[in-house]
Write an enzyme that holds these catalytic residues in place. Structure first.
Site, short mmCIF file in Angstrom:
data_model
loop_
_atom_site.label_atom_id
_atom_site.label_comp_id
_atom_site.label_asym_id
_atom_site.label_seq_id
_atom_site.Cartn_x
_atom_site.Cartn_y
_atom_site.Cartn_z
CE LYS A 54 -3.89 -2.59 2.26
NZ LYS A 54 -4.79 -2.42 3.36
CD GLN A 98 -3.36 -4.31 6.26
OE1 GLN A 98 -3.45 -3.15 5.78
NE2 GLN A 98 -3.99 -5.57 5.80
CG ASP A 121 -9.69 -0.22 4.90
OD1 ASP A 121 -9.22 -0.64 3.94
OD2 ASP A 121 -8.98 -0.26 5.94
N1 LIG Z 1 -7.53 -2.57 6.72
C1 LIG Z 1 -7.84 -3.41 5.87
N2 LIG Z 1 -7.17 -4.63 6.31
C2 LIG Z 1 -7.41 -5.82 5.52
C3 LIG Z 1 -8.04 -5.76 4.29
C4 LIG Z 1 -8.28 -4.54 3.91
O1 LIG Z 1 -9.03 -4.13 2.73
N3 LIG Z 1 -8.29 -3.29 4.44
N4 LIG Z 1 -8.08 -6.80 3.39
C5 LIG Z 1 -7.14 -7.95 3.68
C6 LIG Z 1 -5.80 -7.80 3.17
N5 LIG Z 1 -5.41 -6.87 2.09
C7 LIG Z 1 -5.30 -5.51 2.31
O2 LIG Z 1 -5.34 -5.06 3.38
C8 LIG Z 1 -4.87 -7.39 0.97
C9 LIG Z 1 -4.77 -8.84 0.62
C10 LIG Z 1 -4.17 -9.10 -0.51
C11 LIG Z 1 -3.74 -8.46 -1.43
C12 LIG Z 1 -3.00 -9.16 -2.50
O3 LIG Z 1 -2.54 -8.12 -3.57
N6 LIG Z 1 -2.74 -10.24 -2.78
C13 LIG Z 1 -1.75 -10.83 -3.83
C14 LIG Z 1 -0.81 -11.89 -3.23
C15 LIG Z 1 0.00 -10.99 -2.32
C16 LIG Z 1 1.16 -11.97 -1.50
O4 LIG Z 1 2.10 -12.65 -1.77
O5 LIG Z 1 0.53 -12.47 -0.32
C17 LIG Z 1 -2.60 -11.35 -4.95
O6 LIG Z 1 -3.83 -11.91 -4.61
O7 LIG Z 1 -2.17 -11.45 -6.06
C18 LIG Z 1 -3.73 -7.12 -1.11
C19 LIG Z 1 -4.29 -6.76 -0.06
C20 LIG Z 1 -7.30 -8.16 5.05
N7 LIG Z 1 -6.95 -6.95 6.05
#
Ligand SMILES: Nc1nc2c(c(=O)[nH]1)N[C@@H](CN(C=O)c1ccc(C(=O)N[C@@H](CCC(=O)O)C(=O)O)cc1)CN2
Length: 286
Positions: A54, A98, A121
């Site tokens: 982020k 987060q 969010d």
């Molecule tokens: N405050 C927040 N906490 C959490 C959120 C949120 O939207 N706001 N969502 C999830 C985690 N998350 C963002 O924070 C999130 C999860 C996954 C990815 C992502 O890009 N994943 C990649 C793989 C990354 C890796 O190697 O692990 C993909 O799917 O290609 C982005 C954001 C819980 N908490």
């Protein structure tokens, strides 16, 4: 594989490129840049990766990020005080805490404390309420990102049978609202659903967000259906997998999101989008 891939990295990059242009246009005219406060409590390894991504996304777009890395011993009162301070800070358009938080802290109480107009969010009850009644607000990033990916299919969602698997506050429930507002007929399946397979079999669109690896089996997918996988699970060998049995589902689906590279990157792109939306509203640029 017969399905077409919905590439969240590519679509996310398109969204971010548009935002970068908007930010550059206004900052070149003398406006301050958008500001995002990124709060992480403790050092959960997955959260650290997401938070770092982020911050990187902010830097690339010209969004100023304000980092608050707190020890996992921080008290609720200290976290509350930080949110109060960020709510008042005129440089900050968006606040994200987060999740998950350590067990001694209440995520609900922190979400409720964030100024809804800085809640990038989209988790605050006010923003969920605004979404429910189609009022302008800040939309939860993952469902918002799914809606953006669905545009890539070129399919009309009106009258579609959509099945959302999972009813979490941050994905399943707002996802159902988004699809309802888009004209789909929506079923939400959850842990008390008796025959998940029967629901999925009749779906034109499946959004799997249950947090259970491989829960949605390929043979349940209706021919030509759109399959969106929100799950992210890391196996012992380091590979990432979703809630859907990808290989088998891709043989039947019309469109499918990969894991990784599908919904995950869209979550971050839409967080940037919400930050820019909040900034524009706060500066009166709309
Ligand atoms: N405050 C927040 N906490 C959490 C959120 C949120 O939207 N706001 N969502 C999830 C985690 N998350 C963002 O924070 C999130 C999860 C996954 C990815 C992502 O890009 N994943 C990649 C793989 C990354 C890796 O190697 O692990 C993909 O799917 O290609 C982005 C954001 C819980 N908490």
């Amino acid at each position: 594989m017969t399905a077409r891939l919905l590439d969240g990295r590519a679509v996310g990059a398109t969204v971010r490129a548009g935002l970068a242009e908007t930010i550059a246009a206004y900052t070149e005219n003398g406006h301050r840049p958008p500001g995002l406060a990124v709060v992480q409590v403790g050092g959960d390894p997955a959260s650290s990766v997401y938070v770092a991504n982020k911050r990187k996304a902010c830097a690339k777009l010209g969004i100023e990020s304000f980092s608050h890395d707190l020890k996992d011993t921080v008290s609720q009162a200290e976290l509350d005080a930080l949110v109060d301070e960020l709510n008042e800070d005129p440089r900050i358009d968006g606040i994200l805490v987060q999740l998950p938080l350590p067990e001694h802290l209440s995520a609900d109480s922190i979400i409720n404390r964030i100024d809804p107009d800085k809640d990038v969010d989209g988790f605050h009850p006010t923003n969920i309420g605004r979404l429910a009644i189609r009022q302008p607000g800040l939309r939860p990033c993952t469902p918002f990102g799914v809606m953006r990916l669905l545009e890539e299919t070129g399919r009309d969602l009106h009258g579609m049978e959509a099945v959302v698997v999972g009813a979490s506050n941050i994905v399943g429930r707002p996802m159902a609202l988004e699809l309802l507002l888009a004209g789909a007929t929506v079923t939400v399946c959850h842990r008390f659903t008796e025959d998940l397979a029967a629901h999925v079999r009749r779906a034109d669109l499946v959004v799997a967000a249950a947090g259970k690896p491989g829960l949605v089996r390929g043979e349940w997918i209706k021919g030509g259906a759109i399959v969106i996988d929100v799950g992210i699970h890391r196996r012992d060998d380091g590979t990432l997998h979703g809630d859907v049995d990808f290989d088998a589902a891709a043989e039947r689906a019309g469109f499918i999101t990969p894991v990784p590279g599908g919904v995950g990157p869209m979550t971050i792109a839409m967080l940037m989008h919400n930050t820019v939306t909040s900034w524009r509203r706060r500066l009166g640029l709309d």
